[in-house]
Design an enzyme around this catalytic site. Structure first.
Site, mmCIF file in Angstrom:
data_model
loop_
_atom_site.group_PDB
_atom_site.id
_atom_site.type_symbol
_atom_site.label_atom_id
_atom_site.label_comp_id
_atom_site.label_asym_id
_atom_site.label_seq_id
_atom_site.Cartn_x
_atom_site.Cartn_y
_atom_site.Cartn_z
ATOM 1 C CG HIS A 1 -10.558 -0.953 7.460
ATOM 2 N ND1 HIS A 1 -9.575 -1.145 8.392
ATOM 3 C CD2 HIS A 1 -9.931 -0.862 6.269
ATOM 4 C CE1 HIS A 1 -8.387 -1.155 7.793
ATOM 5 N NE2 HIS A 1 -8.576 -1.001 6.500
ATOM 6 C CD GLU B 1 -17.393 30.154 38.409
ATOM 7 O OE1 GLU B 1 -17.839 30.971 39.233
ATOM 8 O OE2 GLU B 1 -16.357 29.479 38.612
ATOM 9 C CG HIS C 1 -20.314 0.027 17.784
ATOM 10 N ND1 HIS C 1 -19.548 -1.095 17.996
ATOM 11 C CD2 HIS C 1 -19.608 0.823 16.953
ATOM 12 C CE1 HIS C 1 -18.421 -0.986 17.304
ATOM 13 N NE2 HIS C 1 -18.424 0.171 16.662
ATOM 14 N NE ARG D 1 -8.862 10.238 5.411
ATOM 15 C CZ ARG D 1 -7.730 9.637 5.731
ATOM 16 N NH1 ARG D 1 -6.564 10.077 5.269
ATOM 17 N NH2 ARG D 1 -7.724 8.553 6.502
ATOM 18 N NE ARG E 1 -3.494 2.574 12.091
ATOM 19 C CZ ARG E 1 -3.473 2.540 10.770
ATOM 20 N NH1 ARG E 1 -4.588 2.457 10.092
ATOM 21 N NH2 ARG E 1 -2.335 2.611 10.113
ATOM 22 C CG LEU F 1 -1.699 1.257 1.495
ATOM 23 C CD1 LEU F 1 -2.653 1.550 0.347
ATOM 24 C CD2 LEU F 1 -2.484 1.144 2.801
ATOM 25 C CG HIS G 1 -16.187 -1.033 13.999
ATOM 26 N ND1 HIS G 1 -15.959 -0.066 14.933
ATOM 27 C CD2 HIS G 1 -14.987 -1.264 13.417
ATOM 28 C CE1 HIS G 1 -14.670 0.271 14.927
ATOM 29 N NE2 HIS G 1 -14.070 -0.435 14.003
ATOM 30 C CG ASP H 1 -18.581 4.679 16.162
ATOM 31 O OD1 ASP H 1 -17.436 4.232 16.408
ATOM 32 O OD2 ASP H 1 -19.389 4.091 15.445
ATOM 33 C CG HIS I 1 -4.895 -1.934 1.134
ATOM 34 N ND1 HIS I 1 -4.294 -2.893 1.902
ATOM 35 C CD2 HIS I 1 -5.289 -0.967 2.001
ATOM 36 C CE1 HIS I 1 -4.332 -2.535 3.182
ATOM 37 N NE2 HIS I 1 -4.931 -1.377 3.256
ATOM 38 C CE1 TYR J 1 -8.281 2.497 5.812
ATOM 39 C CE2 TYR J 1 -9.743 2.472 7.686
ATOM 40 C CZ TYR J 1 -8.499 2.250 7.141
ATOM 41 O OH TYR J 1 -7.469 1.800 7.921
#
Lengths: 748, 748
Positions: B425, B677, B476, B270, B450, B142, B427, B445, B196, B268
């Site tokens: 990846h 306050e 979750h 992104r 990592r 990768l 869940h 979440d 990948h 991912y």
């Protein structure tokens, strides 16, 4: 000298009493100030915005009608919040009336006061029983005094609009009995040296100035005359000792050190500034002959300076003692203080940059002056310095000090504490420090266990965990002897015995040194801590060298906690972590609030632990003896109401030592953010710590960083005579230095 | 239809191969783009600033000399970071060379490439053994592919400056063997549908375009021809199944749903956007006849739109699946995507406001277009909408949906997940949601376990706690059946069985509804969750009504966790808190990572829990049965390396239920900050939940808020035919509605 000043002020008061009646407003707002405001409001944008915002709040309050409920609730509850909003809005509406000239505001204020005047004579003490000095409107006299400090300004603003009989009604049924209630009927609240009493003094003094009642004013300035002794303990564990000097001038004399430091710490100094500043502003206007701002060599300006310097890079106060974290110089008290000190104390343009960051000003002549100067581009940066602030009224009660360096764009700061207990709000934290990089707490002070005014959390008052955890020594970055807090957890003893500054030198900005000793916190134990703050090339920012000697008559167990409060990265010590159950670390003195998350035995003479705080890496390098222990702990045990933050710490534990020496080198380095995902300098450089000598007279240590620099730290342990020369030979090398502590830096 | 398009593209490729040789650069930067840049750079300030910043980074990189170390380290380690910097700087230096015309940059790039060409033939596979597909420069193919995507752009930029023999050297010793290594020598990396592989495809395709090698380009677009079947599991637990369509076009067909949603989630998506956007940009420039941006009905623009919509108010992606929290549309991948989609896909001026907040642009023609348009004040706000994004290549794999409301200045959002597993990846979190107020996670979440690229944390790769905690269902906000994760924790099974959207209607912005079912996550268990998002006057912002039906063949234990992640304020249930020891909540499926901090038995039919998150109060009102349990838990057990955040949650536990119904009403309200306050609206209003009917066919519930509004939620449990009318009588009251779910709001 002090007596002389007091006499002078008494004479002046007598003279002023003979003068003719004043034209209101005269308290915080003045006739000449109003003329300036009306003339220049459009040239001072921040003032105008502040005015518009306040007017809008006031309009909403007026629209909601007269609401004066029978007192019932604690802080955070309904009636508490309504009465609090009332006094803040009364004051604001008074100013809006004077600036706008719109009589409807004066009329509304009058109606609200009349409602209070109708209710007040019917009130007994507040039904909530928690306070040592219960109020009538609020659960404690303190809040009642707050009410009057603000209400007196509103009364001053509408004074001229009221008929004689209207004034008589308000003064007879509300203001005079109110002033008597919070003073002569509650001497344990009014007549001691304490921030509570300052509010009481200011409240009585300010209503006295409006009503031109010199007898009340004298009570405010000098305390209740002819008081017998009263003693006790207040809600925060503070001593009540009424058989002493009292009143506003005594507060100025006793509550501050000569450097303007306030013994309870910056959070409470901020709170206390309101009555000091507001009453002083009223005295400066109504009794200019007192020269109140010049009192004690310009004490109030020094107080403000100390406050502004005890902040992180976001202006948040270092949260020592009972402090709620996050309180900052953005608060309304500091806005008032910055404005007043600017106006009455020489137009220091560095204050304007603080005012800019506050973004608001007082809507009186002081705020106008600040806003106008900002509009005229007079603002200068406010530079925070490395400074020592002596503690205690005479300046001999130890100190707090700030070491600061701006290196490569990083604001590094270390705040070191070695003063007096700080009364009921003090913590048992002698010789502790907190460490900052920019706004990040690298080593934290826990602050108070309290949600101020949040009703769900015990009515917003101090939680019992404040006593059982936050005040205890283990909650701070300083040595705990035999798992017991300093002074046996006794506030009164803590107030009696200050620590002492041993050495302080920040004349070389690149070698800043603060050293302090304490011989009272633990019986038969001498604590001596020396901090050296130095920019180091391998870290790209300030490195702290922390040498802590603990010498005892008998062997003791010693715990040195590090409240890193963030994410552990690495530990060179193998840590065994329990898998299926966690146990508490102890039973008392704060240890009952710690879960023991991990434990390791140090098998070398140095260990390294690193952590990650809001994008910043920090590495700590420590001198150790084989067999010393590392304990990882987490706050949160014995916390039935989930009041405590689950922050982590680690503890360096030495067992049965008579003469122990901790040497730690700590520095932040590098950074990482989750958008770029690229760690920069995530590992600290190689650092070696060599202890060359450690005996009764001298301690000499050599710190080598990144193979680039050698720092030799030389400490004379007994003789701190300024300018004294010292010379020690070790293995044919002679070390010569002057003064109690010296650091020599050599580039390899 | 798809086949037709593929054939067309093949023909076009064949035609283009006959055309004459191009003038470089032709990849991401073009000759005409360069002319525009040189002409307009001073009229596009953001472009100029970006250029100056990049040039300064490049200058520093050039100054540091040629550094091409023998590969050794994992992510975060020295050689990894040097090679990563090299490829980023090679690409940047190429652009700087072309824009500035300064040949010294071209010369430095050549030297760096020559060093790589000298080393590459000597390299075996990277010594680190962790990857299913080890690279040569990096530990995994990768990263090697990342290198080539960027390096190919640099090669393109200096192509014209090199002699034939210099090109031959680089192509023979570096680029061709490199391209072969990451494709035909690593088919399990190159030839599947995965982010990948997309990097692999883009890398091979981009160097092919520079070298004008059509055979390599075909490999990039269509995969390796004549591959046999390979199967296995990658490092993240994802299936390797090479016996399927492959190559870049197949990625576009298979990796996205028709709505542009990418099955692994926004974090991912992104990451995957870089190769999609960069290779597409290169194809749009070098092979415009492919109309790559128009492919699949403008898929890449849809992908960007989905990404921008799956963010909180600070632009941070909702962290579902393996996501590192904090990643946002400020990332370099999104800068490239926003610039390219703006340039190639119709100049949507709403993208300019995103570009403004990014503050940087690509230094090519796409960045120039964006910066120029911003300078011409064309920017429009980007409005985020309530949307459903179907999952799966054909759009029939369930969905994720976002419900959004902006009420009184609060950005409320709820992100609801009911798609496919999302490969390695993914869940086990079917029917979970997260809840936001502005940037605050009201129900969170956890994200991934990592620290991306941080060497200290297992070399920056996934931690073992990612598998044992972060992926598990209990991590979750969804029901856990019998303390076991969905699909028995089997990723492959999760990939086979999507959940399904049951109903979705956001046509009325004030009554937004999303409903979804899952019948595969647990054998013999049907999960059906309906969310209604409504602005409510008593809360002053959006209220969520969450109705979760769990119907089973046999009785099961059910846990519904709420990851509030912040400070508990109040619980109406008495909670017993262990004093001296904590125990774990279970042994497997994530429960082994939870400390049980408290436990209570519900003794009424409704309970209320409230919490405080970054200054915001939230209250949850829940329907319960007497005897249900509340468990307070904290993450962090069985965590020997202190990898997990110590965040709190509570769990509503029902034991041995066949047909269970959870109804929760959750809303934020009020605020508090530590400077003022003053708590505002710190208590939620009175809320009553009445379950009127719950049988196989229908569920009807009535929610009364603050004595002001009654909401009747009517659900048809079996029949979700669009437009279907339903009618139910209960105690002489008839409820009529259309569609599967309907909410009726009545003001009292």
């Amino acid at each position: 000298m002090k007596i002389h000043i007091l006499i002078s002020i008494s004479c002046l008061l007598f003279i002023s009493a003979l003068q003719s009646r004043t034209i209101h407003p005269i308290l915080t707002l003045t006739k000449s100030g109003l003329a300036d405001i009306r003339k220049n409001i459009n040239k001072a944008p921040i003032f105008k915005e502040s005015y518009i915002q306040i007017k809008s709040d006031v309009d909403e309050w007026v629209k909601s009608g007269v609401n004066v409920p029978v007192p019932k609730d604690m802080a955070g509850g309904y009636t508490h919040e309504v009465h609090k909003r009332n006094f803040l809005m009364l004051q604001a509406a008074g100013n809006v009336y004077q600036i706008s000239g719109d009589k409807s505001y004066a009329l509304h204020i009058k109606k609200v006061f009349q409602a209070y005047a109708a209710m007040y004579p019917t009130l007994g003490k507040h039904p909530a029983m928690r306070s040592y000095a219960r109020g009538k409107i609020f659960w404690q006299c303190l809040n009642d005094a707050n009410w009057m400090v603000y209400a007196s300004q509103a009364y001053d603003c509408i004074y001229e609009t009221l008929s004689k009989s209207e004034r008589d009604n308000l003064e007879t049924n509300l203001f005079r009995p109110f002033a008597d209630f919070i003073s002569i009927e509650n001497p344990s609240f009014f007549n001691r040296i304490h921030n509570h009493s300052t509010w009481g003094n200011a409240a009585v003094g300010m209503i006295a100035l409006v009503m031109e009642d010199d007898s009340l004013l004298k009570r405010a300035l000098y305390g209740i005359s002819g008081m017998g002794a009263i003693s006790g303990v207040d809600n925060d564990g503070g001593t009540i000792d009424v058989n002493q000097s009292a009143g506003f001038l005594a507060q100025l004399d006793e509550a501050f050190s000569p450097d303007g430091y306030y013994s309870e710490g910056p959070y409470y100094e901020r709170y206390a500034m309101s009555p000091f500043i507001l009453f002083s502003q009223a005295l400066a206007n109504a009794k200019p002959e007192l020269h109140i701002f010049q009192y004690r060599d310009h004490l109030l300006k020094k107080a403000l300076t100390s406050l502004l310097n005890m902040t992180d890079s976001k202006g948040r106060f270092f949260p020592i003692n009972d402090a709620q974290k996050g309180m900052s110089y953005q608060s309304r008290e500091l806005i008032a203080a910055v404005n007043a000190i600017y106006f009455y104390e020489g137009q220091d343009n560095a204050l304007l940059s603080i005012a800019e960051s506050q973004g608001k000003v007082q809507i009186d002549q002081t705020g106008l002056a600040v806003a106008s100067a900002i509009a005229e581009h007079k603002s200068q940066p406010f530079v925070k310095n490395s400074m020592l602030f002596s503690d205690g009224p005479k300046g001999n009660g130890g100190a707090v000090s700030v070491l600061r360096q701006n290196v490569n764009g990083f604001e590094n700061a270390c705040f070191f504490k070695y003063g007096i207990q700080g009364m009921g709000h003090g913590h048992f934290d002698r010789l502790s420090y907190s460490l900052y990089q920019n706004q990040n707490e690298i080593l934290q002070d826990y602050g108070a266990a309290r949600w101020v005014n949040i009703d769900q959390k015990a009515g917003g008052v101090y939680l019992k965990e404040n006593q059982s955890w936050a005040k205890q020594t283990i909650a701070h970055n300083t040595v705990v002897v035999n798992e017991s807090s300093q002074f046996g957890g006794n506030t009164q003893r803590g107030d009696l015995y200050p620590s002492q500054s041993y050495y302080f030198d920040v004349s070389n900005p690149n070698i800043q040194i603060a050293s302090a000793v304490d011989t009272n916190a633990y019986k038969g134990v001498s604590l001596h801590r020396t901090l050296c703050f130095l920019p180091d090339e391998s870290f790209d920012q300030s490195m702290l060298i922390d040498i802590f000697a603990v010498d005892s008559d008998t062997p003791n167990n010693l715990d040195l906690p590090f409240h890193f409060g963030s994410q552990l990265m690495t530990s060179s010590v193998d840590i065994v972590v329990p898998e299926v159950q966690l146990k508490t670390l102890g039973k008392t003195d704060g240890y009952q609030h710690l879960w023991k998350e991990g434990h390791g035995i140090i098998d070398s003479t140095q260990y390294i632990i690193s952590w990650f705080t809001n994008g910043v890496f920090t590495t700590q390098y420590s001198l150790a003896e084989k067999g010393d222990e590392i304990i990882f702990a987490r706050i949160g045990a014995n916390d039935p109401n989930f009041n405590l933050r689950r922050d982590p710490l680690f503890i360096h534990r030495k067992r049965q030592e008579k003469n122990a020496l901790f040497i730690n080198v700590i520095s932040s380095h590098g950074n990482y953010n989750p958008v770029d995902e690229v760690p920069i300098n995530s590992y600290g450089p190689k650092v070696m710590i060599d202890l060359l000598l450690n005996n009764d007279a001298y301690t000499i240590a050599k710190i080598t960083t990144g193979g680039k620099n050698i720092y030799t730290v030389m400490i004379s342990n007994k003789n701190n005579t300024p300018g004294q020369s010292h010379s020690v030979s070790i293995n044919d090398v002679t070390y010569n230095w002057k003064n109690a502590v010296s650091v020599q830096k050599i580039k390899i």
